[in-house]
Enzyme design. Structure first.
Site, mmCIF file in Angstrom:
data_model
loop_
_atom_site.group_PDB
_atom_site.id
_atom_site.type_symbol
_atom_site.label_atom_id
_atom_site.label_comp_id
_atom_site.label_asym_id
_atom_site.label_seq_id
_atom_site.Cartn_x
_atom_site.Cartn_y
_atom_site.Cartn_z
ATOM 1 N N GLY A 12 -3.966 -10.266 0.837
ATOM 2 C CA GLY A 12 -2.830 -9.486 0.341
ATOM 3 C C GLY A 12 -3.282 -8.177 -0.288
ATOM 4 N N ASP A 13 -2.304 -7.313 -0.542
ATOM 5 C CA ASP A 13 -2.539 -6.018 -1.201
ATOM 6 C C ASP A 13 -3.480 -5.113 -0.415
ATOM 7 O OD1 ASP A 13 -0.928 -6.945 -3.270
ATOM 8 O OD2 ASP A 13 -2.638 -7.877 -4.266
ATOM 9 N N LYS A 16 -0.154 -2.778 3.009
ATOM 10 C CA LYS A 16 0.864 -2.987 4.051
ATOM 11 C C LYS A 16 2.060 -2.062 3.839
ATOM 12 C CE LYS A 16 1.054 -7.289 2.802
ATOM 13 N NZ LYS A 16 -0.103 -7.373 1.897
ATOM 14 N N LYS A 18 2.262 0.936 2.507
ATOM 15 C CA LYS A 18 2.000 2.306 2.966
ATOM 16 C C LYS A 18 2.023 2.364 4.493
ATOM 17 C CE LYS A 18 -1.484 5.538 3.948
ATOM 18 N NZ LYS A 18 -2.700 6.295 3.688
ATOM 19 N N ASN A 38 7.384 -12.284 -4.393
ATOM 20 C CA ASN A 38 5.970 -12.410 -4.793
ATOM 21 C C ASN A 38 5.198 -11.195 -4.276
ATOM 22 O OD1 ASN A 38 6.468 -13.336 -2.179
ATOM 23 N ND2 ASN A 38 4.948 -14.967 -2.224
ATOM 24 N N GLN A 223 2.067 -10.796 1.667
ATOM 25 C CA GLN A 223 0.813 -11.534 1.432
ATOM 26 C C GLN A 223 -0.237 -11.229 2.515
ATOM 27 O OE1 GLN A 223 4.016 -13.580 1.177
ATOM 28 N NE2 GLN A 223 3.958 -12.402 -0.701
ATOM 29 N N ARG A 302 -1.480 -8.357 -13.021
ATOM 30 C CA ARG A 302 -2.805 -8.966 -13.231
ATOM 31 C C ARG A 302 -3.893 -8.114 -12.586
ATOM 32 N NH1 ARG A 302 -1.887 -14.884 -10.823
ATOM 33 N NH2 ARG A 302 -0.599 -13.684 -9.387
HETATM 34 P P1 GDP Z 1 0.455 -4.228 -0.104
HETATM 35 O O1 GDP Z 1 0.887 -5.359 -0.960
HETATM 36 O O2 GDP Z 1 -0.372 -4.662 1.052
HETATM 37 O O3 GDP Z 1 1.591 -3.329 0.314
HETATM 38 O O4 GDP Z 1 -0.514 -3.334 -1.012
HETATM 39 P P2 GDP Z 1 -0.269 -2.906 -2.542
HETATM 40 O O5 GDP Z 1 0.769 -1.847 -2.580
HETATM 41 O O6 GDP Z 1 -0.077 -4.114 -3.394
HETATM 42 O O7 GDP Z 1 -1.697 -2.329 -2.914
HETATM 43 C C1 GDP Z 1 -2.285 -1.297 -2.190
HETATM 44 C C2 GDP Z 1 -2.518 -0.103 -3.141
HETATM 45 O O8 GDP Z 1 -3.382 0.816 -2.525
HETATM 46 C C3 GDP Z 1 -1.267 0.675 -3.479
HETATM 47 O O9 GDP Z 1 -1.398 1.179 -4.782
HETATM 48 C C4 GDP Z 1 -1.279 1.820 -2.454
HETATM 49 O O10 GDP Z 1 -0.599 2.989 -2.911
HETATM 50 C C5 GDP Z 1 -2.749 2.083 -2.356
HETATM 51 N N1 GDP Z 1 -3.222 2.562 -1.052
HETATM 52 C C6 GDP Z 1 -2.807 2.210 0.197
HETATM 53 N N2 GDP Z 1 -3.596 2.804 1.125
HETATM 54 C C7 GDP Z 1 -4.519 3.532 0.447
HETATM 55 C C8 GDP Z 1 -5.634 4.320 0.842
HETATM 56 O O11 GDP Z 1 -5.945 4.474 2.014
HETATM 57 N N3 GDP Z 1 -6.382 4.885 -0.180
HETATM 58 C C9 GDP Z 1 -6.077 4.726 -1.506
HETATM 59 N N4 GDP Z 1 -6.852 5.296 -2.421
HETATM 60 N N5 GDP Z 1 -5.037 3.963 -1.896
HETATM 61 C C10 GDP Z 1 -4.282 3.378 -0.941
HETATM 62 P P1 IMO Z 2 1.538 -8.674 -1.207
HETATM 63 O O1 IMO Z 2 2.650 -8.763 -0.195
HETATM 64 C C1 IMO Z 2 -1.602 -10.786 -3.375
HETATM 65 C C2 IMO Z 2 -0.825 -14.976 -4.378
HETATM 66 C C3 IMO Z 2 -0.649 -15.346 -5.845
HETATM 67 C C4 IMO Z 2 -1.224 -16.742 -5.852
HETATM 68 C C5 IMO Z 2 -0.752 -17.311 -4.501
HETATM 69 C C6 IMO Z 2 0.505 -18.155 -4.582
HETATM 70 O O2 IMO Z 2 1.741 -7.654 -2.261
HETATM 71 O O3 IMO Z 2 0.221 -8.574 -0.500
HETATM 72 P P2 IMO Z 2 3.070 -17.546 -4.904
HETATM 73 O O4 IMO Z 2 3.789 -16.902 -6.057
HETATM 74 O O5 IMO Z 2 3.208 -16.819 -3.617
HETATM 75 O O6 IMO Z 2 3.372 -19.013 -4.773
HETATM 76 O O7 IMO Z 2 1.507 -17.476 -5.324
HETATM 77 O O8 IMO Z 2 -0.516 -16.168 -3.667
HETATM 78 N N1 IMO Z 2 0.071 -13.918 -3.884
HETATM 79 C C7 IMO Z 2 -0.335 -12.672 -3.614
HETATM 80 N N2 IMO Z 2 -1.539 -12.067 -3.770
HETATM 81 N N3 IMO Z 2 -0.586 -10.091 -2.836
HETATM 82 C C8 IMO Z 2 0.622 -10.687 -2.641
HETATM 83 O O9 IMO Z 2 1.625 -10.101 -1.982
HETATM 84 C C9 IMO Z 2 0.804 -12.018 -3.082
HETATM 85 N N4 IMO Z 2 1.853 -12.883 -3.072
HETATM 86 C C10 IMO Z 2 1.375 -14.033 -3.556
HETATM 87 O O10 IMO Z 2 -1.377 -14.456 -6.683
HETATM 88 O O11 IMO Z 2 -2.626 -16.697 -5.817
HETATM 89 MG MG MG Z 3 0.802 -5.985 -2.912
#
Ligand code: GDP
Ligand code: IMO
Ligand code: MG
Length: 427
Positions: A12-13, A16, A18, A38, A223, A302
């Protein structure tokens, strides 16, 4: 070639939000197919930053219809506050469509999530506390509440009572909590019904008709692959299927319709919550990745656990999702390291292992085997094409591509829409 899936290739994170937003301008529909609030998807448009939890990232592209599919779990209060937050910022959300078959996260599901985690103590999963797991459990146990139930008061009352029968026993006798009143829950849910009604429809029909008309549909995963209930690091996972197959069940679209599956892959690795993470760093490099990468959860605030790139995981994601492309994100965060270690295999109980072990015990014992690649110090955030990157950054990307088993078709060099190097077009 109208249907594409875009999903997280790690925990995750990966970025996606962007990536989806970037494609949003060229697609007709963006569909969430699993998970709920979540998720935390960050989208940066110009000097504006948006944090989306439940709504598809396509909501920020005016020409695009955002869809919440049947596989998603919907917290109505979160939905309405996310919508009004966007409206206040001038975003038109009127095109949103919500499946009548999507399940509702009720207040008691949120309570059960929190008390279960507390009860697990040291063994807790570290969930987001949003009621996701208990809502999917109710769905599978056939005591879930669906969006369509909001429009039949007597059915809603019966279903909430049935769901609370057992839960109230557990809450009072095992968890030492107060009884939850079915009447109060019904009243709260009915309070949301009219506001949500304009969006509710048969999204399966809408999406399949759109595909027949050659419209472009993008499925946006929440995720990531390693958080998948079937293919992730169970039990430290979420309770749905972010992997590519989840797009079919979670939106009601057949696998034959999907032409491209794009894995979003961070140039290093992060994880939130508990569970194994072979390349996790506990030293100043981990701290630096967290600081430079801004690795703090969008949903729960977190700190994210950080580590080097893990090619074993990337290869696994290629396989279980049938990835056709990768979108490599956050390459810019690695600028400044003289040497960058990359995990190419694991050592498990003295043996070298090239692929992700299916055994949970083995995975807990996996130690990363690193190869070190030379780093770069030049600012890459203005790079527009692959050849603009310093040689060592190009080599890092090529090495990751080789190890991961699918072409890297785009590279993120910053959070903004335009901070992207496009190598192969996705559409
Ligand atoms: P997602 O859950 O997969 O949509 O990702 P998140 O938004 O939780 O976390 C990704 C973070 O990285 C966000 O703060 C974005 O703005 C940032 N981000 C995405 N692509 C890039 C990149 O290529 N470079 C940098 N520096 N940040 C990025
Ligand atoms: P995005 O879409 C990162 C993690 C939680 C926990 C586990 C189960 O932003 O990538 P839940 O509340 O889903 O039952 O928690 O999954 N988790 C994520 N970790 N990015 C996410 O979403 C997450 N959604 C859930 O931290 O470990
Ligand atoms: Mg995220």
């Amino acid at each position: 070639m109208p249907a594409l899936v875009l999903l997280g290739a790690q925990w995750g994170d990966e970025g996606k939000g962007k990536a989806t937003d970037l494609l949003g301008g060229s697609v007709d529909y963006v569909v969430r197919y699993q998970g709920g609030n979540n998720a935390g998807h960050t989208v940066v448009v110009g000097d504006q930053k948006y944090a989306l939890h439940l709504l598809p990232s396509g909501i920020l592209s005016p020409g695009c219809t955002p869809v919440i599919g049947n596989g998603v779990v919907v917290d109505p209060s979160v939905l309405l506050s996310e919508l009004s937050g966007l409206n206040e910022r001038g975003v038109d959300t009127s095109k949103l469509l919500i499946s009548g078959n999507a399940h509702i996260i009720t207040p008691y599901n949120v309570t059960v999530d929190k008390v279960t985690e507390r009860f697990l103590g040291k063994r807790k999963i570290g969930t987001t506390g949003r009621g996701i797991g208990p809502t999917y459990a109710d769905k599978i146990n056939r005591v879930g509440i669906r969006v369509q139930d909001l429009y039949d008061e007597s059915i809603l009352q019966q279903k909430v009572e049935a769901a609370l029968d057992v839960k109230n026993q557990l809450l009072t006798k095992l968890y030492n909590r107060r009884v939850i009143s079915a009447d109060q829950v019904v009243e709260e849910l009915l309070g949301y019904a009219e506001q949500i009604k304009p969006y509710v429809t048969d999204t399966v029909l809408v999406l399949n008709q759109a595909l027949e008309e050659n419209k472009v549909v993008l499925f946006e995963g929440g995720q990531g692959t390693l958080l998948d209930i079937d293919h992730g690091t169970y039990p430290f996972v979420t309770s749905s299927n972010p992997t590519a197959g989840g797009a079919c069940t979670g939106a009601g679209v057949g696998p034959t319709k999907i032409s491209r599956v794009i894995g979003i892959l961070k140039a290093y690795t992060t994880r939130v919550g508990a569970g194994p993470f072979p390349t996790e760093l506990f030293d100043e490099d981990g701290e630096a990745l967290r600081r430079i990468g801004g690795e703090r959860g969008v949903t729960t605030g977190r700190d994210r656990r950080c580590g080097w790139f893990d090619a074993v995981i990337a290869r696994y994601a290629t396989r279980v999702n049938g990835l056709t492309d990768f979108f490599l994100t956050k390459l810019d965060v690695l600028t400044g390291w003289e040497q960058i270690p990359v995990c190419v295999a694991y050592e498990i109980d003295g043996k070298r292992v090239e692929e992700l072990p299916y055994s949970q015990t083995d995975f807990h014992h996996a130690k990363p085997v690193y190869e070190t690649l030379p780093g770069w110090s030049e600012d890459i955030t203005k790079a527009k094409s692959f050849s603009d990157l310093p040689k060592n950054a190009q080599n890092y990307v090529k090495a990751l591509e080789e190890m991961s088993g699918a072409p890297i078709s785009a590279i993120g060099v910053g959070p903004g829409r335009d901070e992207t190097i496009e190598i192969n077009s996705f559409l």
